[in-house]
Scaffold this motif. Structure first.
Motif, PDB file in Angstrom:
ATOM      1  N   VAL A  24      40.754  -5.927  56.253  1.00 28.32           N
ATOM      2  CA  VAL A  24      41.414  -4.741  55.695  1.00 28.32           C
ATOM      3  C   VAL A  24      40.421  -3.589  55.574  1.00 28.32           C
ATOM      4  CG1 VAL A  24      43.159  -6.054  54.447  1.00 28.32           C
ATOM      5  CG2 VAL A  24      41.015  -5.542  53.320  1.00 28.32           C
ATOM      6  N   THR A  25      40.951  -2.374  55.742  1.00 23.65           N
ATOM      7  CA  THR A  25      40.164  -1.161  55.551  1.00 23.65           C
ATOM      8  C   THR A  25      40.976  -0.191  54.710  1.00 23.65           C
ATOM      9  OG1 THR A  25      41.005  -0.319  57.650  1.00 23.65           O
ATOM     10  CG2 THR A  25      38.844  -1.332  57.690  1.00 23.65           C
ATOM     11  N   GLU A  26      40.291   0.572  53.932  1.00 29.33           N
ATOM     12  CA  GLU A  26      40.956   1.557  53.089  1.00 29.33           C
ATOM     13  C   GLU A  26      41.106   2.859  53.869  1.00 29.33           C
ATOM     14  OE1 GLU A  26      40.513   3.398  48.593  1.00 29.33           O
ATOM     15  OE2 GLU A  26      39.252   1.743  49.249  1.00 29.33           O
ATOM     16  N   ILE A  27      42.324   3.374  53.940  1.00 27.71           N
ATOM     17  CA  ILE A  27      42.578   4.659  54.585  1.00 27.71           C
ATOM     18  C   ILE A  27      43.416   5.502  53.626  1.00 27.71           C
ATOM     19  CG2 ILE A  27      42.457   3.694  56.917  1.00 27.71           C
ATOM     20  CD1 ILE A  27      45.529   3.970  57.070  1.00 27.71           C
ATOM     21  N   PRO A  28      43.437   6.808  53.798  1.00 26.78           N
ATOM     22  CA  PRO A  28      44.280   7.643  52.938  1.00 26.78           C
ATOM     23  C   PRO A  28      45.755   7.264  53.064  1.00 26.78           C
ATOM     24  CG  PRO A  28      42.735   9.002  54.166  1.00 26.78           C
ATOM     25  CD  PRO A  28      42.625   7.624  54.711  1.00 26.78           C
ATOM     26  N   PHE A  29      46.494   7.354  51.968  1.00 23.98           N
ATOM     27  CA  PHE A  29      47.903   6.968  51.946  1.00 23.98           C
ATOM     28  C   PHE A  29      48.715   7.761  52.967  1.00 23.98           C
ATOM     29  CE2 PHE A  29      52.222   6.844  50.198  1.00 23.98           C
ATOM     30  CZ  PHE A  29      52.360   5.469  50.028  1.00 23.98           C
ATOM     31  N   ALA A  30      48.352   9.004  53.197  1.00 20.84           N
ATOM     32  CA  ALA A  30      49.083   9.856  54.141  1.00 20.84           C
ATOM     33  C   ALA A  30      48.927   9.395  55.589  1.00 20.84           C
ATOM     34  CB  ALA A  30      48.614  11.301  54.006  1.00 20.84           C
ATOM     35  N   ASN A  31      47.910   8.584  55.897  1.00 20.43           N
ATOM     36  CA  ASN A  31      47.662   8.150  57.274  1.00 20.43           C
ATOM     37  C   ASN A  31      48.410   6.875  57.674  1.00 20.43           C
ATOM     38  OD1 ASN A  31      45.976  10.308  57.377  1.00 20.43           O
ATOM     39  ND2 ASN A  31      44.088   9.138  57.545  1.00 20.43           N
ATOM     40  N   PHE A  32      49.112   6.242  56.731  1.00 28.73           N
ATOM     41  CA  PHE A  32      49.918   5.072  57.094  1.00 28.73           C
ATOM     42  C   PHE A  32      51.130   5.524  57.892  1.00 28.73           C
ATOM     43  CE2 PHE A  32      47.738   3.200  53.404  1.00 28.73           C
ATOM     44  CZ  PHE A  32      47.292   2.027  53.984  1.00 28.73           C
ATOM     45  N   PRO A  34      54.709   4.017  60.431  1.00 36.97           N
ATOM     46  CA  PRO A  34      55.515   2.845  60.792  1.00 36.97           C
ATOM     47  C   PRO A  34      54.853   2.044  61.909  1.00 36.97           C
ATOM     48  CG  PRO A  34      56.922   4.751  60.523  1.00 36.97           C
ATOM     49  CD  PRO A  34      55.509   5.251  60.449  1.00 36.97           C
ATOM     50  N   GLY A  35      54.846   0.737  61.742  1.00 38.28           N
ATOM     51  CA  GLY A  35      54.196  -0.149  62.697  1.00 38.28           C
ATOM     52  C   GLY A  35      52.875  -0.691  62.193  1.00 38.28           C
ATOM     53  N   ASP A  36      52.281  -0.050  61.185  1.00 40.44           N
ATOM     54  CA  ASP A  36      51.028  -0.536  60.608  1.00 40.44           C
ATOM     55  C   ASP A  36      51.290  -1.764  59.753  1.00 40.44           C
ATOM     56  OD1 ASP A  36      49.768   1.602  61.748  1.00 40.44           O
ATOM     57  OD2 ASP A  36      49.434   2.693  59.883  1.00 40.44           O
ATOM     58  N   ILE A  37      50.331  -2.661  59.717  1.00 36.44           N
ATOM     59  CA  ILE A  37      50.398  -3.814  58.823  1.00 36.44           C
ATOM     60  C   ILE A  37      49.545  -3.482  57.609  1.00 36.44           C
ATOM     61  CG2 ILE A  37      49.877  -6.260  58.541  1.00 36.44           C
ATOM     62  CD1 ILE A  37      50.374  -6.594  61.528  1.00 36.44           C
ATOM     63  N   VAL A  38      50.122  -3.667  56.423  1.00 41.26           N
ATOM     64  CA  VAL A  38      49.421  -3.325  55.187  1.00 41.26           C
ATOM     65  C   VAL A  38      49.283  -4.558  54.304  1.00 41.26           C
ATOM     66  CG1 VAL A  38      50.122  -0.914  55.144  1.00 41.26           C
ATOM     67  CG2 VAL A  38      51.525  -2.599  54.008  1.00 41.26           C
ATOM     68  N   ALA A  39      48.223  -4.567  53.524  1.00 37.91           N
ATOM     69  CA  ALA A  39      48.024  -5.554  52.469  1.00 37.91           C
ATOM     70  C   ALA A  39      48.013  -4.754  51.171  1.00 37.91           C
ATOM     71  CB  ALA A  39      46.710  -6.291  52.658  1.00 37.91           C
ATOM     72  N   TYR A  40      48.778  -5.205  50.191  1.00 36.59           N
ATOM     73  CA  TYR A  40      48.813  -4.505  48.910  1.00 36.59           C
ATOM     74  C   TYR A  40      48.944  -5.512  47.781  1.00 36.59           C
ATOM     75  CZ  TYR A  40      53.913  -5.003  49.120  1.00 36.59           C
ATOM     76  OH  TYR A  40      55.179  -5.505  49.199  1.00 36.59           O
ATOM     77  N   PHE A  41      48.695  -5.044  46.583  1.00 33.24           N
ATOM     78  CA  PHE A  41      48.656  -5.896  45.405  1.00 33.24           C
ATOM     79  C   PHE A  41      49.684  -5.393  44.393  1.00 33.24           C
ATOM     80  CE2 PHE A  41      44.607  -5.716  47.483  1.00 33.24           C
ATOM     81  CZ  PHE A  41      44.247  -7.057  47.606  1.00 33.24           C
ATOM     82  N   PRO A  42      50.951  -5.856  44.477  1.00 30.85           N
ATOM     83  CA  PRO A  42      51.986  -5.337  43.581  1.00 30.85           C
ATOM     84  C   PRO A  42      51.769  -5.713  42.117  1.00 30.85           C
ATOM     85  CG  PRO A  42      52.868  -7.135  44.883  1.00 30.85           C
ATOM     86  CD  PRO A  42      51.483  -6.854  45.391  1.00 30.85           C
ATOM     87  N   ASN A  43      51.035  -6.793  41.846  1.00 35.86           N
ATOM     88  CA  ASN A  43      50.814  -7.240  40.464  1.00 35.86           C
ATOM     89  C   ASN A  43      49.378  -7.038  40.006  1.00 35.86           C
ATOM     90  OD1 ASN A  43      53.498  -8.139  40.346  1.00 35.86           O
ATOM     91  ND2 ASN A  43      52.919 -10.054  41.320  1.00 35.86           N
ATOM     92  N   GLY A  44      48.677  -6.152  40.651  1.00 28.51           N
ATOM     93  CA  GLY A  44      47.295  -5.877  40.271  1.00 28.51           C
ATOM     94  C   GLY A  44      46.307  -6.491  41.253  1.00 28.51           C
ATOM     95  N   PRO A  45      45.084  -5.924  41.336  1.00 30.18           N
ATOM     96  CA  PRO A  45      44.106  -6.368  42.331  1.00 30.18           C
ATOM     97  C   PRO A  45      43.564  -7.779  42.097  1.00 30.18           C
ATOM     98  CG  PRO A  45      43.190  -4.635  40.959  1.00 30.18           C
ATOM     99  CD  PRO A  45      44.627  -4.785  40.577  1.00 30.18           C
ATOM    100  N   GLU A  46      43.714  -8.330  40.896  1.00 34.42           N
ATOM    101  CA  GLU A  46      43.204  -9.681  40.650  1.00 34.42           C
ATOM    102  C   GLU A  46      44.191 -10.771  41.092  1.00 34.42           C
ATOM    103  OE1 GLU A  46      45.213  -7.758  37.427  1.00 34.42           O
ATOM    104  OE2 GLU A  46      43.201  -7.305  38.078  1.00 34.42           O
ATOM    105  N   PRO A  83      47.520   0.261  48.797  1.00 35.59           N
ATOM    106  CA  PRO A  83      47.671  -0.403  50.097  1.00 35.59           C
ATOM    107  C   PRO A  83      46.427  -0.255  50.963  1.00 35.59           C
ATOM    108  CG  PRO A  83      48.873   1.657  50.086  1.00 35.59           C
ATOM    109  CD  PRO A  83      48.333   1.471  48.696  1.00 35.59           C
ATOM    110  N   LEU A  84      46.150  -1.302  51.719  1.00 33.58           N
ATOM    111  CA  LEU A  84      45.019  -1.322  52.635  1.00 33.58           C
ATOM    112  C   LEU A  84      45.540  -1.611  54.041  1.00 33.58           C
ATOM    113  CD1 LEU A  84      42.786  -3.637  50.444  1.00 33.58           C
ATOM    114  CD2 LEU A  84      42.539  -1.166  50.682  1.00 33.58           C
ATOM    115  N   LEU A  85      44.961  -0.986  55.030  1.00 31.62           N
ATOM    116  CA  LEU A  85      45.355  -1.205  56.421  1.00 31.62           C
ATOM    117  C   LEU A  85      44.762  -2.511  56.913  1.00 31.62           C
ATOM    118  CD1 LEU A  85      46.634  -0.061  59.070  1.00 31.62           C
ATOM    119  CD2 LEU A  85      44.363   0.829  59.580  1.00 31.62           C
ATOM    120  N   VAL A  86      45.599  -3.359  57.498  1.00 31.50           N
ATOM    121  CA  VAL A  86      45.131  -4.598  58.122  1.00 31.50           C
ATOM    122  C   VAL A  86      44.869  -4.270  59.587  1.00 31.50           C
ATOM    123  CG1 VAL A  86      45.681  -6.986  58.685  1.00 31.50           C
ATOM    124  CG2 VAL A  86      46.473  -6.012  56.529  1.00 31.50           C
ATOM    125  N   SER A  87      43.603  -4.248  59.964  1.00 29.95           N
ATOM    126  CA  SER A  87      43.247  -3.843  61.326  1.00 29.95           C
ATOM    127  C   SER A  87      43.033  -5.022  62.258  1.00 29.95           C
ATOM    128  CB  SER A  87      41.993  -2.979  61.302  1.00 29.95           C
ATOM    129  OG  SER A  87      40.936  -3.679  60.679  1.00 29.95           O
TER     130      SER A  87
END
Length: 140
Positions: A24-32, A34-46, A83-87
């Motif tokens: 995963v890599t961190e990119i600005p939210f505006a750069n996501f 359609p078609g990108d795969i994202v990893a996110y933490f809906p219940n917190g980063p832990e 959200p983080l981009l899954v590259s």
């Protein structure tokens, strides 16, 4: 910041195998897009991360869906979900496989959906036939 997360589950089973690592890599939210795969933490980063493919982008949120699911997620992804981009993904041997994004990623998503529907239709046709076949074998 994390550079890999572990994949658990079956919602992206055409892309990931449970236990594989997602790069995963961190990119600005505006750069996501359609078609990108994202990893996110809906219940917190832990807590455990969720990995999905973006199918639609609205102004301040993203609509995502797993490649093996028939319906989009009920929870829209916002900037608060971090959200983080899954590259890429790392297989069990540590080899890196780069993933498609953007238009090619969306095309891959639709291909996976058609494949899932095809397999489901085949199972609906062949399952009743297999019951009749195995019933005759058991009857002998």
């Amino acid at each position: 910041m994390r550079d890999t997360v572990s994949y658990k589950g079956t919602t992206m089973k055409r892309v990931f195998t449970p236990g594989e690592r997602a790069v995963v890599t961190e990119i600005p939210f505006a750069n996501f897009m359609p078609g990108d795969i994202v990893a996110y933490f809906p219940n917190g980063p832990e807590n455990d991360c969720v990995i999905r493919r973006i199918i639609t982008r609205k102004f301040d949120f993203l609509i995502a869906c797993g490649d093996s699911e028939s319906m989009p997620d009920r929870h829209p992804i916002t900037i608060k979900d971090n959200p983080l981009l899954v590259s890429a993904k790392l297989d069990f041997h540590g080899k890196k496989h780069y993933l498609t994004r953007g238009v090619k990623g969306l095309r891959e998503f639709h291909h996976h959906r058609r494949l899932s529907k095809f397999i489901k239709c085949l199972s609906l046709v062949f399952f009743p036939v297999s019951i009749l076949f195995f019933w005759r074998i058991k009857a002998r």
